[in-house]
Design a protein around this motif. Structure first.
Motif, PDB file in Angstrom:
ATOM      1  N   GLU A 109      56.834  80.396  19.450  1.00  0.00           N
ATOM      2  CA  GLU A 109      58.291  80.311  19.471  1.00  0.00           C
ATOM      3  C   GLU A 109      58.993  81.469  18.765  1.00  0.00           C
ATOM      4  O   GLU A 109      60.099  81.859  19.149  1.00  0.00           O
ATOM      5  CB  GLU A 109      58.750  78.995  18.828  1.00  0.00           C
ATOM      6  N   GLU A 110      58.341  82.034  17.727  1.00  0.00           N
ATOM      7  CA  GLU A 110      59.043  83.013  16.897  1.00  0.00           C
ATOM      8  C   GLU A 110      58.342  84.363  16.806  1.00  0.00           C
ATOM      9  O   GLU A 110      58.902  85.306  16.236  1.00  0.00           O
ATOM     10  CB  GLU A 110      59.234  82.441  15.485  1.00  0.00           C
ATOM     11  N   GLY A 111      57.122  84.443  17.315  1.00  0.00           N
ATOM     12  CA  GLY A 111      56.402  85.704  17.263  1.00  0.00           C
ATOM     13  C   GLY A 111      55.509  85.823  16.045  1.00  0.00           C
ATOM     14  O   GLY A 111      55.585  85.036  15.100  1.00  0.00           O
ATOM     15  N   LEU A 112      54.645  86.837  16.054  1.00  0.00           N
ATOM     16  CA  LEU A 112      53.651  87.022  15.001  1.00  0.00           C
ATOM     17  C   LEU A 112      54.295  87.285  13.644  1.00  0.00           C
ATOM     18  O   LEU A 112      53.842  86.779  12.614  1.00  0.00           O
ATOM     19  CB  LEU A 112      52.721  88.180  15.377  1.00  0.00           C
ATOM     20  N   ARG A 113      55.357  88.078  13.600  1.00  0.00           N
ATOM     21  CA  ARG A 113      55.978  88.437  12.331  1.00  0.00           C
ATOM     22  C   ARG A 113      56.533  87.227  11.593  1.00  0.00           C
ATOM     23  O   ARG A 113      56.666  87.253  10.365  1.00  0.00           O
ATOM     24  CB  ARG A 113      57.098  89.457  12.566  1.00  0.00           C
ATOM     25  N   ALA A 114      56.837  86.174  12.330  1.00  0.00           N
ATOM     26  CA  ALA A 114      57.388  84.977  11.692  1.00  0.00           C
ATOM     27  C   ALA A 114      56.395  84.337  10.733  1.00  0.00           C
ATOM     28  O   ALA A 114      56.787  83.609   9.820  1.00  0.00           O
ATOM     29  CB  ALA A 114      57.808  83.960  12.759  1.00  0.00           C
ATOM     30  N   LEU A 115      55.107  84.604  10.960  1.00  0.00           N
ATOM     31  CA  LEU A 115      54.095  84.033  10.077  1.00  0.00           C
ATOM     32  C   LEU A 115      54.064  84.725   8.713  1.00  0.00           C
ATOM     33  O   LEU A 115      53.349  84.279   7.812  1.00  0.00           O
ATOM     34  CB  LEU A 115      52.716  84.135  10.735  1.00  0.00           C
ATOM     35  N   TRP A 116      54.822  85.797   8.558  1.00  0.00           N
ATOM     36  CA  TRP A 116      54.937  86.471   7.256  1.00  0.00           C
ATOM     37  C   TRP A 116      56.373  86.423   6.742  1.00  0.00           C
ATOM     38  O   TRP A 116      56.755  87.226   5.910  1.00  0.00           O
ATOM     39  CB  TRP A 116      54.450  87.910   7.355  1.00  0.00           C
ATOM     40  N   LYS A 117      57.154  85.464   7.236  1.00  0.00           N
ATOM     41  CA  LYS A 117      58.511  85.314   6.720  1.00  0.00           C
ATOM     42  C   LYS A 117      58.465  85.002   5.222  1.00  0.00           C
ATOM     43  O   LYS A 117      57.600  84.276   4.753  1.00  0.00           O
ATOM     44  CB  LYS A 117      59.239  84.169   7.441  1.00  0.00           C
ATOM     45  N   GLY A 118      59.423  85.559   4.502  1.00  0.00           N
ATOM     46  CA  GLY A 118      59.490  85.304   3.069  1.00  0.00           C
ATOM     47  C   GLY A 118      58.506  86.122   2.249  1.00  0.00           C
ATOM     48  O   GLY A 118      58.343  85.869   1.053  1.00  0.00           O
ATOM     49  N   LEU A 119      57.847  87.110   2.868  1.00  0.00           N
ATOM     50  CA  LEU A 119      56.868  87.906   2.134  1.00  0.00           C
ATOM     51  C   LEU A 119      57.530  88.716   1.012  1.00  0.00           C
ATOM     52  O   LEU A 119      57.000  88.791  -0.104  1.00  0.00           O
ATOM     53  CB  LEU A 119      56.123  88.850   3.085  1.00  0.00           C
ATOM     54  N   LEU A 120      58.699  89.316   1.297  1.00  0.00           N
ATOM     55  CA  LEU A 120      59.357  90.143   0.291  1.00  0.00           C
ATOM     56  C   LEU A 120      59.732  89.339  -0.959  1.00  0.00           C
ATOM     57  O   LEU A 120      59.434  89.782  -2.086  1.00  0.00           O
ATOM     58  CB  LEU A 120      60.591  90.828   0.885  1.00  0.00           C
ATOM     59  N   PRO A 121      60.370  88.162  -0.814  1.00  0.00           N
ATOM     60  CA  PRO A 121      60.645  87.376  -2.025  1.00  0.00           C
ATOM     61  C   PRO A 121      59.383  86.986  -2.787  1.00  0.00           C
ATOM     62  O   PRO A 121      59.386  86.938  -4.019  1.00  0.00           O
ATOM     63  CB  PRO A 121      61.369  86.129  -1.485  1.00  0.00           C
ATOM     64  N   ARG A 122      58.302  86.703  -2.077  1.00  0.00           N
ATOM     65  CA  ARG A 122      57.047  86.370  -2.753  1.00  0.00           C
ATOM     66  C   ARG A 122      56.520  87.573  -3.541  1.00  0.00           C
ATOM     67  O   ARG A 122      56.010  87.419  -4.657  1.00  0.00           O
ATOM     68  CB  ARG A 122      55.988  85.926  -1.733  1.00  0.00           C
ATOM     69  N   LEU A 123      56.653  88.770  -2.949  1.00  0.00           N
ATOM     70  CA  LEU A 123      56.208  89.973  -3.641  1.00  0.00           C
ATOM     71  C   LEU A 123      57.116  90.304  -4.831  1.00  0.00           C
ATOM     72  O   LEU A 123      56.686  90.951  -5.784  1.00  0.00           O
ATOM     73  CB  LEU A 123      56.159  91.159  -2.678  1.00  0.00           C
ATOM     74  N   MET A 124      58.361  89.863  -4.778  1.00  0.00           N
ATOM     75  CA  MET A 124      59.270  90.068  -5.902  1.00  0.00           C
ATOM     76  C   MET A 124      58.990  89.080  -7.020  1.00  0.00           C
ATOM     77  O   MET A 124      59.354  89.334  -8.177  1.00  0.00           O
ATOM     78  CB  MET A 124      60.720  89.925  -5.433  1.00  0.00           C
ATOM     79  N   ARG A 125      58.356  87.966  -6.697  1.00  0.00           N
ATOM     80  CA  ARG A 125      58.131  86.918  -7.690  1.00  0.00           C
ATOM     81  C   ARG A 125      56.693  86.904  -8.234  1.00  0.00           C
ATOM     82  O   ARG A 125      56.472  86.862  -9.442  1.00  0.00           O
ATOM     83  CB  ARG A 125      58.461  85.555  -7.052  1.00  0.00           C
ATOM     84  N   ILE A 126      55.693  86.955  -7.341  1.00  0.00           N
ATOM     85  CA  ILE A 126      54.310  86.740  -7.767  1.00  0.00           C
ATOM     86  C   ILE A 126      53.732  87.909  -8.561  1.00  0.00           C
ATOM     87  O   ILE A 126      53.189  87.694  -9.659  1.00  0.00           O
ATOM     88  CB  ILE A 126      53.427  86.396  -6.549  1.00  0.00           C
ATOM     89  N   PRO A 127      53.776  89.165  -8.086  1.00  0.00           N
ATOM     90  CA  PRO A 127      53.182  90.249  -8.873  1.00  0.00           C
ATOM     91  C   PRO A 127      53.772  90.392 -10.281  1.00  0.00           C
ATOM     92  O   PRO A 127      52.994  90.552 -11.234  1.00  0.00           O
ATOM     93  CB  PRO A 127      53.440  91.492  -8.004  1.00  0.00           C
TER      94      PRO A 127
END
Length: 317
Positions: free
Chosen positions: A270-288
């Motif tokens: 329904e949303e394409g392959l990139r949708a499976l990495w939605k929210g990656l930037l906020p996670r990278l801003m929080r987890i590292p």
């Protein structure tokens, strides 16, 4: 100048094995410090997510507005549950990883293979996902997805009320909705993180486990930050699927996603392959950054323990 602090008598071939309880303690202390440092970011994130009328113009405006209208202490609202969550999670993660590593070490050489290191991290991630992370995140996501601030309009009034409602409407297992992708996310994440941290310490600072070397906090932060980036990139699809499964309530009857595999297929279609990495930037801003803080504290605790044991071993009779 950039070399780690060395024990004066670390020429000995003795290698210190850190007990699992000591690793758990170091992780829990690191979790408290991380929570205290990053709680304002979480408060700002939540306020932005709940802002329906454009009250806040961005991250900095939101933080300044909260501090001005409610006081600086308001930026640390919710610190107790956040710190409790991180403390329990890190204690379990670090302690379990250390226990599994000691189990998998070669009994004669004391060496730990890379496969065993990955498996230890994966096992630690699986346990923390089942015992702590899944029920905490089900409640958090149900609360965060609610729009508006008026209590009378919200289905869930708070964490305890939310947990009670989920159990009443969906049964106890409702708190473990999305357990499968959470297990895969956390297992893969910790396997990557522990292994990457070990490799970065070796490559960047020539640090070997149990050698009595105490890394400078800034060195631990660099290794922890770099190691913390590996997990989110590897586990993006599991995190997206976990959130979708946890957010859907089963009390209304039919649900869109039937499980982890079905959710992945549906999102991709329904949303394409990139949708499976939605929210990656906020996670990278929080987890590292969180991992950088946690490891800076944990490495100091375990490093000082290593030095103390080596000094006792080398003390004159």
């Amino acid at each position: 100048m950039g070399e780690p602090q060395q024990s004066e008598r670390n020429q000995t071939a003795v290698t210190v094995t850190i007990p699992s309880y000591m690793k758990a303690v170091s992780g829990s202390i690191g979790g408290v410090v991380e929570a205290c440092c990053l709680q304002p970011i979480d408060v700002i994130k939540t306020r932005l997510q709940l802002d329906r009328f454009g009250t806040y113009k961005g991250i900095f405006h939101c933080g300044a507005t909260v501090a001005k209208t409610e006081g600086v202490r308001a930026l640390w609202k919710g610190l107790t549950p956040f710190a409790t969550h991180l403390t329990l999670k890190y204690a379990l993660r670090m302690g379990t990883n250390a226990f599994l590593q000691s189990t998998f070490r070669d009994s004669e050489t004391g060496q730990l293979s890379y496969q065993a290191r990955l498996l230890s991290g994966f096992g630690a991630g699986v346990l923390e996902a089942l015992v702590i992370v899944t029920p905490f995140e089900v409640v958090k996501i149900r609360l965060q997805q609610q729009k508006g601030l008026s209590p009378e309009l919200l289905k869930y009034k708070g964490p305890i009320h939310c947990a009670h409602m989920v159990i009443r409407e969906e049964g106890v297992l409702g708190l473990w909705a999305g357990a499968a992708p959470t297990v895969m996310r956390n297992g893969t994440n910790q396997a990557a993180m522990f292994t990457a941290k070990y490799l970065f310490d070796r490559v960047l600072w020539k640090k070997q486990e149990g050698d009595g070397t105490v890394l400078h906090p800034w060195q631990s932060m660099i290794s922890g930050f770099l190691a913390g980036t590996a997990g989110p990139i590897c586990t993006g699809p599991f995190d997206v699927v976990k959130t979708r499964l946890m957010a859907q309530s089963k009390s209304g009857g039919e649900v869109k996603y039937k499980g982890m595999v079905h959710a992945i297929k549906t999102i991709y279609a329904e949303e394409g392959l990139r949708a499976l990495w939605k929210g990656l930037l906020p996670r990278l801003m929080r987890i590292p950054p969180g991992q950088a803080i946690m490891w800076a504290v944990a490495d100091q605790v375990t490093g000082l323990y290593e030095k103390r044991i080596l000094q006792k071993h080398n003390a004159p009779l």
